[in-house]
Every structure is written in structure tokens, then in C-alpha cells.
Write a protein that holds these residues in place. Sequence first.
Motif, PDB file in Angstrom:
ATOM      1  N   THR A 109      -0.796   7.812  -0.417  1.00  0.00           N
ATOM      2  CA  THR A 109      -2.088   7.922  -1.098  1.00  0.00           C
ATOM      3  C   THR A 109      -3.114   6.892  -0.646  1.00  0.00           C
ATOM      4  OG1 THR A 109      -1.440   6.403  -2.880  1.00  0.00           O
ATOM      5  CG2 THR A 109      -0.875   8.735  -3.161  1.00  0.00           C
ATOM      6  N   ARG A 121       8.472   5.556  -3.466  1.00  0.00           N
ATOM      7  CA  ARG A 121       7.186   5.475  -2.759  1.00  0.00           C
ATOM      8  C   ARG A 121       7.362   4.792  -1.416  1.00  0.00           C
ATOM      9  NH1 ARG A 121       3.322   2.845  -7.295  1.00  0.00           N
ATOM     10  NH2 ARG A 121       5.082   1.404  -7.311  1.00  0.00           N
ATOM     11  N   THR A 158       0.843  -1.201   0.000  1.00  0.00           N
ATOM     12  CA  THR A 158       0.000   0.000   0.000  1.00  0.00           C
ATOM     13  C   THR A 158       0.873   1.242   0.000  1.00  0.00           C
ATOM     14  OG1 THR A 158      -1.736  -1.137   1.263  1.00  0.00           O
ATOM     15  CG2 THR A 158      -1.792   1.270   1.246  1.00  0.00           C
ATOM     16  N   ASP A 159       0.582   2.183  -0.881  1.00  0.00           N
ATOM     17  CA  ASP A 159       1.282   3.460  -0.894  1.00  0.00           C
ATOM     18  C   ASP A 159       0.845   4.255   0.336  1.00  0.00           C
ATOM     19  OD1 ASP A 159       1.991   6.201  -1.381  1.00  0.00           O
ATOM     20  OD2 ASP A 159       2.209   5.737  -3.501  1.00  0.00           O
ATOM     21  N   SER A 205      -4.940  -1.625   1.939  1.00  0.00           N
ATOM     22  CA  SER A 205      -5.672  -1.236   0.735  1.00  0.00           C
ATOM     23  C   SER A 205      -6.382  -2.390   0.051  1.00  0.00           C
ATOM     24  CB  SER A 205      -4.714  -0.583  -0.277  1.00  0.00           C
ATOM     25  OG  SER A 205      -3.688  -1.495  -0.653  1.00  0.00           O
ATOM     26  N   ASN A 206      -5.880  -3.635   0.233  1.00  0.00           N
ATOM     27  CA  ASN A 206      -6.406  -4.744  -0.555  1.00  0.00           C
ATOM     28  C   ASN A 206      -6.116  -6.072   0.136  1.00  0.00           C
ATOM     29  OD1 ASN A 206      -7.682  -5.883  -2.777  1.00  0.00           O
ATOM     30  ND2 ASN A 206      -6.408  -4.823  -4.272  1.00  0.00           N
ATOM     31  N   HIS A 260      -3.239   3.990  -1.990  1.00  0.00           N
ATOM     32  CA  HIS A 260      -3.523   3.162  -3.163  1.00  0.00           C
ATOM     33  C   HIS A 260      -2.812   1.818  -3.085  1.00  0.00           C
ATOM     34  CE1 HIS A 260      -4.354   7.083  -5.632  1.00  0.00           C
ATOM     35  NE2 HIS A 260      -5.348   6.758  -4.820  1.00  0.00           N
ATOM     36  N   CYS A 261      -3.437   0.823  -3.684  1.00  0.00           N
ATOM     37  CA  CYS A 261      -2.848  -0.504  -3.807  1.00  0.00           C
ATOM     38  C   CYS A 261      -1.698  -0.459  -4.817  1.00  0.00           C
ATOM     39  CB  CYS A 261      -3.917  -1.497  -4.252  1.00  0.00           C
ATOM     40  SG  CYS A 261      -3.300  -3.154  -4.617  1.00  0.00           S
TER      41      CYS A 261
END
Length: 310
Positions: A156, A189, A152-153, A197-198, A158-159
Motif C-alpha cells: 500500500t 504484511r 513501509t507496507d 513512506s516516512n 503506507h507507513c
Amino acid sequence: MRNVLSFPELRAAPVTHEPLPVKRPAAPRFALVLGSGGVRSIVALGLFEVLQQEGLQPDLIVGCSAGAMFGSLMACGHSAQEAVSIAAKLWSPEVTRQRRLRAIPQMLMPKLCGFDEEFGLRDDSLVMQRLHQAFGNTRIEELSTSLRVVATDAATGHCVSLNRGSLVQALRASIALPFLFSPVTIDGRRLMDGFVSNPLPVSVASDAATVVALGFEAPMPRRIDGPSRMLGQVTSAMTNNLMHANLNAARASGMKLISIIPTMERRVGLFDTEAMPYLVDLGRRVARENLDQIRSQLEGATGADERRVA
């Protein structure tokens, strides 16, 4: 300097050759997606053992957090039995017991002691030592089976799917549980645990003809008698809802998906290594229960590929 494209004779020259075709990797036929779950993710190795015995070898493995670690053992070409032996050394309670001396002062006096985005309660030296012992200098793109490691970033949310570079660094990022371990910077990153995130990253295998996904419900606390249990209740609820939302979205998109969410007859903690034999056996059982469906789905995907070629 004049641009050569301004010359009339060059601008009018006809194209006399076709562009060379771009060679693209074939879409995966069978992807195995392994979600987060701590030691419970070792269920994947029992599942993998039965798939191997039946000649059903995935050509893509996608892993998140602990699922990424155990999936990496498969992608490296280890048999299920070898992977279980290595996993017992790789995932053990002591890896989370290496305290950082500055962690408590940083939490109590954040401005004075330099609390920042790199904070982690635990020292990761033993984690890195175990990862290097298991995987050495292996690069993801060199594995015998394609692997995508999910993180996961941190900036942000995000995945992020990692399919190149150091396997050890990718795994360290994927298991960087917030507050417990510091994030890892890869290609500029800051990355943390993929479960944020996922938790069951089926979307990362959206190009596969058939996806078998193994995920785990995060356990809810039996009682709320302290702040950590209250936080656990919130994070478990969010993780479980996100996992099921992602599964529903994948099905709605038309993905050929078989999801396996095993029911535990006993409570298993994140680092309950004594439960490993039970968990591997549970993986064998759920594999056999879903074997007919997996085989049928794969045969259907193969038939569809043959029709497209014809």
C-alpha cells in the motif's frame, strides 16, 4: 437456543456497578525521532550523549531505517559510548556486498528466473547475523525505553509503526532498501524500508508532549553520468520534499517540535564508516546548539502537565 437478553427480568435489571477504568499508558513527555540517513544517522548517538549528560532522557524513541538501528541501541539501555562501539560493527560496508547469485538472472530474464515481490540484489545473512549479535531475542515491548520502529507496507505504501514483537525482525524490515534487500513479512504484511513512506517519522510521535527530530537531507548527485545517478537524483528530491512536508504538517497540527537537520561539512555516503567519529562529534555539537531550546520546551511541557493535573 434463546438469547438470555430476551428475558424481561434481565432486560429491566438496573446496572449496579461502574465499569472498571481502562488503564492506558501515559503519553510520552519527550520523544526523540531519528530519521533515515545511512551511516549519517549515527549523529544521533552524539546527540544522545549530550542529552544523557544533561539529564534529558527521552521516554520514547522513534526510528526509521538506520535511525531505527541506532535508536534501538539507546532504547536497550546502552550508554552513548557503548552504542557507538556496537554501531561500528553493526553498520559496515560489507553487509551490502553479499551478492545473491540469482539476482542478475532474475533481472535479465524475470519471467524465466522467477522475479517477484521478494527480490533483493543482496543476501541478507550477514545483516541478520549482525542484528542478532547486537540484539539477540529482544522484544520491542520489553525494552527499557519505549521504541517504535518505522517501516513501509510494500503493498500500500503506507507507513507502519512496529512497537511489539522481535526487535531484529522489525529492524530488518525498516532497513529493507528496495532492490537492495528483500522485504520482510510481519503479521501478514510485506514491509520495506521506512524511508519510502516516512524518512523522518514525526507523525509516529504525535502523542508526545515534546518531540526532538533528527533528520538528514538526502544528497543530490554532483553530476548525472549514468542511470544510477539519475535515479539517485529523483529519489533524493522525493525523500527531501517528503521529509519537509511532514515537518510542516506536524507544526501545522500544533506539535511541539524541534527539528534538527545537520549541515555536513564533508560528503558522507550511506556506508562511509570512516566518517563515524566525525558524525558522532557533529551530533554533540548540534545537541549543544539546541540544548537551551530543548530544555525550555521540556520545561514548558512539564508546566502544562502540572496545570492539567491541578
